[in-house]
Motif scaffolding. Structure first.
Motif, mmCIF file in Angstrom:
data_model
loop_
_atom_site.group_PDB
_atom_site.id
_atom_site.type_symbol
_atom_site.label_atom_id
_atom_site.label_comp_id
_atom_site.label_asym_id
_atom_site.label_seq_id
_atom_site.Cartn_x
_atom_site.Cartn_y
_atom_site.Cartn_z
ATOM 1 N N UNK A 266 -2.641 -16.973 14.749
ATOM 2 C CA UNK A 266 -1.530 -16.106 15.067
ATOM 3 C C UNK A 266 -0.248 -16.897 15.215
ATOM 4 N N UNK A 267 0.790 -16.232 15.687
ATOM 5 C CA UNK A 267 2.102 -16.848 15.877
ATOM 6 C C UNK A 267 2.287 -17.101 17.362
ATOM 7 N N UNK A 268 2.880 -18.230 17.728
ATOM 8 C CA UNK A 268 3.032 -18.553 19.146
ATOM 9 C C UNK A 268 3.806 -17.464 19.873
ATOM 10 N N UNK A 269 3.393 -17.162 21.105
ATOM 11 C CA UNK A 269 4.005 -16.086 21.873
ATOM 12 C C UNK A 269 5.472 -16.381 22.154
ATOM 13 N N UNK A 270 6.314 -15.380 21.931
ATOM 14 C CA UNK A 270 7.731 -15.489 22.250
ATOM 15 C C UNK A 270 8.086 -14.252 23.054
ATOM 16 N N UNK A 271 8.213 -14.388 24.393
ATOM 17 C CA UNK A 271 8.435 -13.204 25.228
ATOM 18 C C UNK A 271 9.705 -12.453 24.878
ATOM 19 N N UNK A 272 10.681 -13.124 24.214
ATOM 20 C CA UNK A 272 11.948 -12.459 23.946
ATOM 21 C C UNK A 272 11.987 -11.805 22.583
ATOM 22 N N UNK A 273 10.987 -12.057 21.768
ATOM 23 C CA UNK A 273 10.955 -11.379 20.474
ATOM 24 C C UNK A 273 10.474 -9.952 20.691
ATOM 25 N N UNK A 274 10.861 -9.018 19.807
ATOM 26 C CA UNK A 274 10.346 -7.657 19.976
ATOM 27 C C UNK A 274 8.838 -7.629 19.747
ATOM 28 N N UNK A 275 8.170 -6.720 20.419
ATOM 29 C CA UNK A 275 6.720 -6.641 20.293
ATOM 30 C C UNK A 275 6.351 -6.342 18.846
ATOM 31 N N UNK A 276 5.389 -7.087 18.300
ATOM 32 C CA UNK A 276 4.987 -6.794 16.924
ATOM 33 C C UNK A 276 4.446 -5.374 16.814
ATOM 34 N N UNK A 277 4.600 -4.782 15.639
ATOM 35 C CA UNK A 277 4.130 -3.411 15.463
ATOM 36 C C UNK A 277 2.614 -3.376 15.572
ATOM 37 N N UNK A 278 2.098 -2.262 16.059
ATOM 38 C CA UNK A 278 0.650 -2.082 16.076
ATOM 39 C C UNK A 278 -0.068 -2.956 17.077
ATOM 40 N N UNK A 279 0.575 -3.227 18.207
ATOM 41 C CA UNK A 279 -0.098 -3.991 19.263
ATOM 42 C C UNK A 279 -1.263 -3.188 19.791
ATOM 43 N N UNK A 280 -2.422 -3.807 19.877
ATOM 44 C CA UNK A 280 -3.513 -3.111 20.538
ATOM 45 C C UNK A 280 -4.474 -4.141 21.101
ATOM 46 N N UNK A 281 -5.277 -3.695 22.084
ATOM 47 C CA UNK A 281 -6.208 -4.622 22.725
ATOM 48 C C UNK A 281 -7.423 -4.871 21.830
ATOM 49 N N UNK A 282 -8.380 -5.661 22.363
ATOM 50 C CA UNK A 282 -9.584 -5.924 21.575
ATOM 51 C C UNK A 282 -10.353 -4.637 21.358
ATOM 52 N N UNK A 283 -11.248 -4.640 20.404
ATOM 53 C CA UNK A 283 -11.900 -3.405 19.968
ATOM 54 C C UNK A 283 -12.618 -2.679 21.099
ATOM 55 N N UNK A 284 -13.154 -3.435 22.084
ATOM 56 C CA UNK A 284 -13.940 -2.743 23.103
ATOM 57 C C UNK A 284 -13.070 -2.019 24.124
ATOM 58 N N UNK A 285 -11.737 -2.217 24.071
ATOM 59 C CA UNK A 285 -10.854 -1.441 24.924
ATOM 60 C C UNK A 285 -10.139 -0.344 24.152
ATOM 61 N N UNK A 286 -10.340 -0.313 22.833
ATOM 62 C CA UNK A 286 -9.570 0.607 22.000
ATOM 63 C C UNK A 286 -9.780 2.064 22.412
ATOM 64 N N UNK A 287 -11.017 2.437 22.801
ATOM 65 C CA UNK A 287 -11.265 3.836 23.123
ATOM 66 C C UNK A 287 -10.398 4.269 24.312
ATOM 67 N N UNK A 288 -10.273 3.381 25.314
ATOM 68 C CA UNK A 288 -9.456 3.712 26.479
ATOM 69 C C UNK A 288 -7.984 3.784 26.092
ATOM 70 N N UNK A 289 -7.555 2.829 25.281
ATOM 71 C CA UNK A 289 -6.186 2.752 24.792
ATOM 72 C C UNK A 289 -5.808 4.035 24.056
ATOM 73 N N UNK A 290 -6.705 4.495 23.188
ATOM 74 C CA UNK A 290 -6.419 5.693 22.402
ATOM 75 C C UNK A 290 -6.420 6.934 23.285
ATOM 76 N N UNK A 291 -7.358 6.992 24.244
ATOM 77 C CA UNK A 291 -7.407 8.134 25.156
ATOM 78 C C UNK A 291 -6.087 8.268 25.904
ATOM 79 N N UNK A 292 -5.558 7.127 26.371
ATOM 80 C CA UNK A 292 -4.293 7.179 27.095
ATOM 81 C C UNK A 292 -3.164 7.688 26.205
ATOM 82 N N UNK A 293 -3.251 7.437 24.913
ATOM 83 C CA UNK A 293 -2.215 7.932 24.007
ATOM 84 C C UNK A 293 -2.270 9.443 23.900
ATOM 85 N N UNK A 294 -3.480 10.015 23.984
ATOM 86 C CA UNK A 294 -3.610 11.459 23.803
ATOM 87 C C UNK A 294 -3.305 12.246 25.061
ATOM 88 N N UNK A 295 -3.414 11.568 26.214
ATOM 89 C CA UNK A 295 -3.223 12.307 27.470
ATOM 90 C C UNK A 295 -1.774 12.766 27.568
#
Lengths: 360, 400, 145
Positions: A266-295
């Motif tokens: 990957x690319x070294x973290x730069x806190x001041x750069x804009x967040x890359x598109x499509x940020x998401x957690x590892x696959x085993x958290x995706x279900x929770x992540x998606x649920x929060x989007x629908x709520x």
């Protein structure tokens, strides 16, 4: 020579008793007994994690200024560093999958029934610890994806009423995700979580030895009519060799995945750069992540995200304490199977939607 | 109709007749007053009466000035060093004398009012500093300001001038640098033509203008055989190959004797220069091919997860040499062009070698994997056989 | 026909051989991993730029820092300076001009002073500075955090 060594050890350690106990141990053999292997598989993968993790510790540096470069060094300059690092990441993913499979198989085969309720509860905590290992480890390479995923993930804790802010500060080591977060999560990942996990694994294994493998109710009821349906195999050497077989296959799988699909830097973290598109957690958290989007933002006047997080927390608590209120009749077991199936289906669908890139 | 209204209407008519160049000068008193609030002159304490004649007998009337009188009026202050020192000690005071040397100034002096004077570029009532991004003479706005006349065929035809330079410039690399990248060092109209002394540079002077920034190319050109030849032919330098306004990214394909190559417009297969041209083109092509092939293999290695720092450094080096080689084209001689190309090709092959080594290492890993997998498979097969042959199979639990 | 016991021994022996192979294919990479590589640590923070004696007064040299070039200068007063050698205008590599005692970019005649500040020509920003110190005989260039 070997015998003299054995005699010397047996005079001092209770080796003979141990081997004797294991020799007498038997494992039920029925149509569902293939699921018995997932517990040992999870333990094997945990062992791989500890081993590769210790090796990585020899070269990794847990500071914002050096973390990314040290991983780059491991992957680029240390002999077989690429292999150790990729095995560590792939094995982490396989371990979560194995732990989840172990959890669902124990649930559907009703192995949580007394006297195995403490085994179940310690196992549930171990499952949560495994997810915590994944979350804390994800930040350590300090790249853009993991930095922003950690920021988003810790933000969710803020929705807990009252102590939410405190939880976020506790996890981040401050208000924002910084080098302090990295060092803190590193400490959790390599010392605190392993310490707790070792204790719980020890307890879990002790209890499994004490109570033996559970036989599913359906097999038991059939055995009530015909005793010959419950067949067993000895633990030593039959079950253990089959275990070894499965572990060796997984070892080959890890080697193949690490060589053919190595994990990227990957690319070294730069806190001041804009967040890359499509940020998401590892696959085993995706279900929770998606649920929060629908709520929806509010549900009956209450913050939607808070409600969802509370629901997930309640579900986790319910899962941990399951044996305390689960009924022991056929009807209650069917309810539990239904709940388990729905939960599995829900998580699978949510994960699939998240991977598809679905936005509500 | 009231008297004031009639006066205003008259002023409008006069303005329409005498101001063919539709300048940003605001025609109405209200408009002018509003704009003047932003004016640097207002900040200096000037008022309408400072520039406009006022009929003391009646209400102040702000006549539009006759166009030829505008520049001398501005010069009353802006050409006076002692006066300007009070407001801006460093500001230049030679604008009017420069203007008189310009094409605009000369024609205005000869009575042609359809050319630019001060207010056409700077505005009349809302004059802003050049550094103010809203100013019509701020670097990013200059081309649009000049283009108000110079891109208008209706205005240019009476003077038998082309109307394409502003549009040509707008698609040039200089416009892209200035307008898209915000590089204020990139030239716009006044950088080459001058602002107050605006005149197209003479044919033999173009190289001096470009040389303001493109120093090395100009040095090489002046030392090359072409300088004297072009001067003798009256051929404009630089723009013979690169054009003057529509300066696009040059490419290696400029060099050559085939159709479409710039050299081919004068050179052909006969003559000693043909061999030089062919050699140069060959070197450039080899260099370019080396670079893209090295880049491809390095990218493949990176995608496969290999680290190729040294290869990337060598590629960077090779790109530097490519830039130098392309600059050395302007010496129009085989050396030191050939030497620079040789160094570039060398660096590119070093980069290529690093990328290929990384891909070979990848193969080594895969072979190692194959060996380990074979050992594991053999182990698994043997283990399975052993499991099958274990003495006690699944037992009834009734048998202890 | 070989007895059951004979076959079992053969099987065990084979198991041992292949098992040894599996263990070896784990032990070999681990053993290699444990041996420190030639360059013992990530040189992403600092780089050895060679002998101080090889850099006379009023001269400059380009030194690779990872994959980026760094310009190392010894001023005529003897001080060491180091800057990113990538011109802030259009990314050409700059060089030291002893006659001007300035950093110069050949591409469009940009100039920087000995503090890295852009003082002439098109460059819009100063050059990023690095720390350069003499440690014994060697010069070490370190990235500023």
């Amino acid at each position: 020579m070997y015998r003299r060594l054995r005699e010397w050890l047996e005079d001092r350690l209770p080796l003979a008793d141990l081997v004797d106990a294991l020799r007498h141990k038997t494992v039920p053999h029925h149509r569902y007994s293939v699921w018995y292997y997932f517990g040992g598989m999870t333990l094997f993968l945990f062992g791989i994690q500890v081993g590769t993790g210790a090796l990585l510790l020899l070269y990794y540096r847990p500071s914002a200024a050096e973390a990314y470069e040290s991983v780059q060094f491991i992957v680029g300059r240390v002999p077989f560093g690429w292999l150790i690092r990729s095995i560590h990441v792939w094995s982490a993913n396989l371990m979560v999958a194995s732990a989840v499979a172990h959890f669902f198989s124990v649930l559907f085969l009703h192995a949580y029934r007394p006297p195995r309720d403490l085994t179940w509860m310690s196992g549930m905590v171990l499952l949560l610890l495994t997810l915590a290992f994944g979350f804390t480890g994800y930040l350590l390479p300090w790249n853009q994806v993991s930095f922003f995923a950690t920021r988003v993930g810790t933000d969710i804790a803020a929705s807990v009423p009252g102590i939410g802010e405190f939880i976020v500060r506790f996890m981040r080591g401050g208000k924002d995700v910084t080098g302090a977060t990295l060092t803190r999560l590193f400490g959790f990942h390599v010392a605190i979580l392993p310490g707790i996990a070792m204790l719980l694994v020890g307890l879990h294994l002790l209890l499994v030895q004490r109570h033996g493998m559970s036989t599913p109710p359906s097999v038991e009821s059939r055995a009530a009519e015909d005793p010959s349906t419950i067949r067993t195999i000895p633990f030593l050497p039959h079950f253990l060799l089959r275990d070894l077989f499965a572990w060796t296959i997984v070892l080959a799988l890890l080697a193949g995945l690490s060589t053919l699909y190595p994990w990227e830097l990957g690319v070294k973290a730069d806190p001041f750069a804009p967040a890359p598109a499509g940020i998401r957690p590892e696959w085993y958290f995706l279900w929770a992540f998606q649920t929060l989007k629908y709520v929806p933002p509010t549900v009956a006047g209450i913050n939607g995200e808070l409600l969802a997080v509370a629901a997930m927390g309640a579900a986790a608590a319910g899962a941990v304490l399951l044996p305390l209120f689960a009924g022991h009749n056929h009807g209650s077991r069917r309810i539990i199977v239904w709940i388990g199936t729905s939960a599995l289906a829900f998580m699978a669908i949510m994960t699939w939607l998240s991977l598809k890139g679905g936005q509500p | 109709m009231t008297r004031t209204a009639a006066v205003r209407l008259a002023a409008l008519a006069v303005a329409a007749a005498l101001w063919p160049c539709r300048s940003p000068a605001q025609i109405t008193v209200d408009g002018a007053t509003a704009a003047f609030r932003d004016d640097v002159h207002e900040a200096g304490g000037f008022t309408c009466a400072s520039c406009h004649k006022v009929d003391a007998a009646r209400q102040p009337r702000y006549d539009a000035m006759p166009r030829p009188s505008i520049a001398p009026m501005c010069a009353r202050c802006h050409g006076d060093a002692a006066y300007m020192r009070k407001f801006a000690p460093q500001v230049r005071i030679d604008q009017y004398s420069q203007y008189l040397t310009s094409t605009h100034g000369k024609r205005m002096a000869a009575g042609e009012v359809r050319v630019a004077t001060c207010i056409d570029c700077h505005g009349a009532h809302g004059v802003l500093r050049v550094s103010d991004p809203r100013s019509p003479v701020a670097p990013a706005n200059v081309a649009a300001t000049c283009g108000r006349c110079h891109a208008d065929p209706a205005r240019m035809t009476p003077f038998r001038r082309m109307d394409n330079p502003p549009a040509d410039w707008a698609v040039s690399v200089h416009a892209a640098a200035l307008l898209k990248r915000g590089d204020t060092s990139a030239p716009t109209c006044n950088s080459c033509h001058g602002s107050h002394g605006a005149t197209p540079p003479g044919v033999t002077d173009v190289v001096n203008v470009c040389a303001q920034c493109h120093v090395r190319e100009a040095q090489l050109f002046r030392a090359s055989p072409k300088k004297d030849i072009f001067d003798a032919l009256g051929q404009a330098e630089c723009l013979a190959c690169h054009s003057n306004h529509r300066i696009e990214s040059p490419s290696d394909s400029f060099i050559g004797l085939g159709k479409g190559a710039v050299c081919a417009e004068c050179h052909d297969e006969t003559g000693e220069s043909a061999a030089t041209i062919r050699t140069m083109r060959g070197d450039l092509d080899r260099l370019s091919a080396g670079l893209s092939s090295a880049d491809a293999v390095l990218t493949r290695a990176e995608r496969a997860g290999m680290l190729v720092d040294e290869g990337r450094a060598a590629l960077r080096d090779a790109r530097e040499h490519q830039v130098q080689t392309r600059v050395l084209v302007h010496s129009f001689a085989a050396q030191p062009f050939g030497e620079a190309a040789r160094l570039g090709i060398g660096s590119a092959s070093r980069a290529q070698e690093d990328g290929e080594a990384a891909m070979r290492e990848l193969q080594v890993r895969r072979r190692g994997l194959a060996v380990a997998t074979l050992a594991i498979l053999a182990f698994l097969v043997t283990l399975w056989l052993k499991i099958r042959r274990l003495p006690l199979g699944p037992q009834d639990s009734t048998r202890a | 026909m070989p007895s059951n016991a004979g076959r079992r021994d053969l099987l065990n022996w084979l198991l041992g051989i292949w098992g040894g192979g599996v263990v070896g294919s784990i032990a070999y990479p681990v053993a290699r991993y444990l041996t420190p590589p030639d360059v013992p640590e990530a040189s992403m923070q600092s780089v050895n730029a060679g002998s101080g004696r090889a850099l006379p007064l009023n001269s400059g040299r380009i030194v690779p820092f990872g994959s980026q070039p760094v310009l190392l200068i010894r001023t005529s007063a003897g001080a060491l300076r180091a800057f990113s050698a990538t011109c802030t205008h259009l990314a050409c590599t700059v060089q030291y001009r002893p006659d001007l005692e300035r950093i110069w970019c050949a591409c469009h005649d940009g100039q920087y002073d000995l503090n890295g500040r852009n003082v002439a020509g098109p460059p819009p920003r100063p050059l990023e500075g690095y720390d350069a110190t003499e440690q014994g005989d060697d010069i070490v260039i370190t990235r500023r955090s």
